[in-house]
Design a protein around this motif. Structure first.
Motif, PDB file in Angstrom:
ATOM      1  N   GLU A   3      35.668  40.613  39.286  1.00  0.00           N
ATOM      2  CA  GLU A   3      36.433  41.595  38.519  1.00  0.00           C
ATOM      3  C   GLU A   3      37.834  41.085  38.232  1.00  0.00           C
ATOM      4  O   GLU A   3      38.390  41.325  37.170  1.00  0.00           O
ATOM      5  CB  GLU A   3      36.479  42.912  39.293  1.00  0.00           C
ATOM      6  N   LEU A   8      39.056  43.630  32.127  1.00  0.00           N
ATOM      7  CA  LEU A   8      38.142  44.759  32.011  1.00  0.00           C
ATOM      8  C   LEU A   8      38.675  45.807  31.051  1.00  0.00           C
ATOM      9  O   LEU A   8      39.861  46.129  31.086  1.00  0.00           O
ATOM     10  CB  LEU A   8      37.931  45.412  33.380  1.00  0.00           C
ATOM     11  N   PHE A  36      32.157  47.140  35.051  1.00  0.00           N
ATOM     12  CA  PHE A  36      32.787  47.829  33.934  1.00  0.00           C
ATOM     13  C   PHE A  36      32.554  49.335  34.013  1.00  0.00           C
ATOM     14  O   PHE A  36      31.513  49.791  34.469  1.00  0.00           O
ATOM     15  CB  PHE A  36      32.242  47.290  32.608  1.00  0.00           C
ATOM     16  N   PHE A 142      31.844  42.413  27.227  1.00  0.00           N
ATOM     17  CA  PHE A 142      33.057  43.091  27.679  1.00  0.00           C
ATOM     18  C   PHE A 142      34.030  42.178  28.421  1.00  0.00           C
ATOM     19  O   PHE A 142      35.155  42.575  28.673  1.00  0.00           O
ATOM     20  CB  PHE A 142      32.705  44.316  28.514  1.00  0.00           C
TER      21      PHE A 142
END
Length: 152
Positions: A3, A8, A36, A142
């Motif tokens: 992450e 994000l 996400f 994404f």
């Protein structure tokens, strides 16, 4: 990729257009496993998909999807028609559409790209691979792909 390695989005709306309940379940597992913040809207036929995309009828308040995952073999209006109509519309043509199909037919791949699909992915046969593939698709769209900024 962790992450911390990706930029994000705050949140994203995914329109999943799939009529097979088993495939829907596996795809949702893949979406749920991603880092996400996704809201997945599931539609099981082409007519409702077009109504959602064009905010008509029961879907007048539907959000504009940030990504569409589209099966080709749908009840009512077929997926290739949904794709063609979406990509013809100047206000929606930039919505990324991933055709996710079990079809092995080269004609289906060609038609998808002729109608400006952003990618065409063959559904894996095994559940684990299926879930992992959805995760990769989500990560690609994404985290890695640069999309145009929203025009508000």
């Amino acid at each position: 990729m962790t992450e911390a390695d990706v930029n994000l989005p705050d949140s994203a709306d995914v329109l999943l257009v799939e009529d097979n309940p088993g495939d829907v379940r596996l795809m949702k597992e893949g979406f749920d496993a991603s880092p996400f913040d996704l809201t997945v809207h599931t539609i099981n036929n082409g007519d409702d998909a077009l109504d959602f995309i064009f905010q008509r009828g029961d879907y007048v308040a539907a959000p504009q999807p940030d990504l569409v995952i589209l099966d080709l073999n749908l009840p009512r209006t077929n997926g290739d028609v949904v794709l063609a109509e979406l990509k013809r519309d100047p206000d929606r043509c930039r919505i990324p559409v991933i055709v996710f199909t079990s079809s092995q037919a080269e004609d289906d791949v060609l038609t998808s790209y002729d109608h400006h699909a952003n990618a065409c992915v063959t559904k894996p046969d095994h559940a684990t691979e299926f879930i992992e593939t959805i995760g990769r698709v989500v990560e690609l769209w994404f985290a890695l792909v640069r999309l145009p900024a929203d025009e508000e």
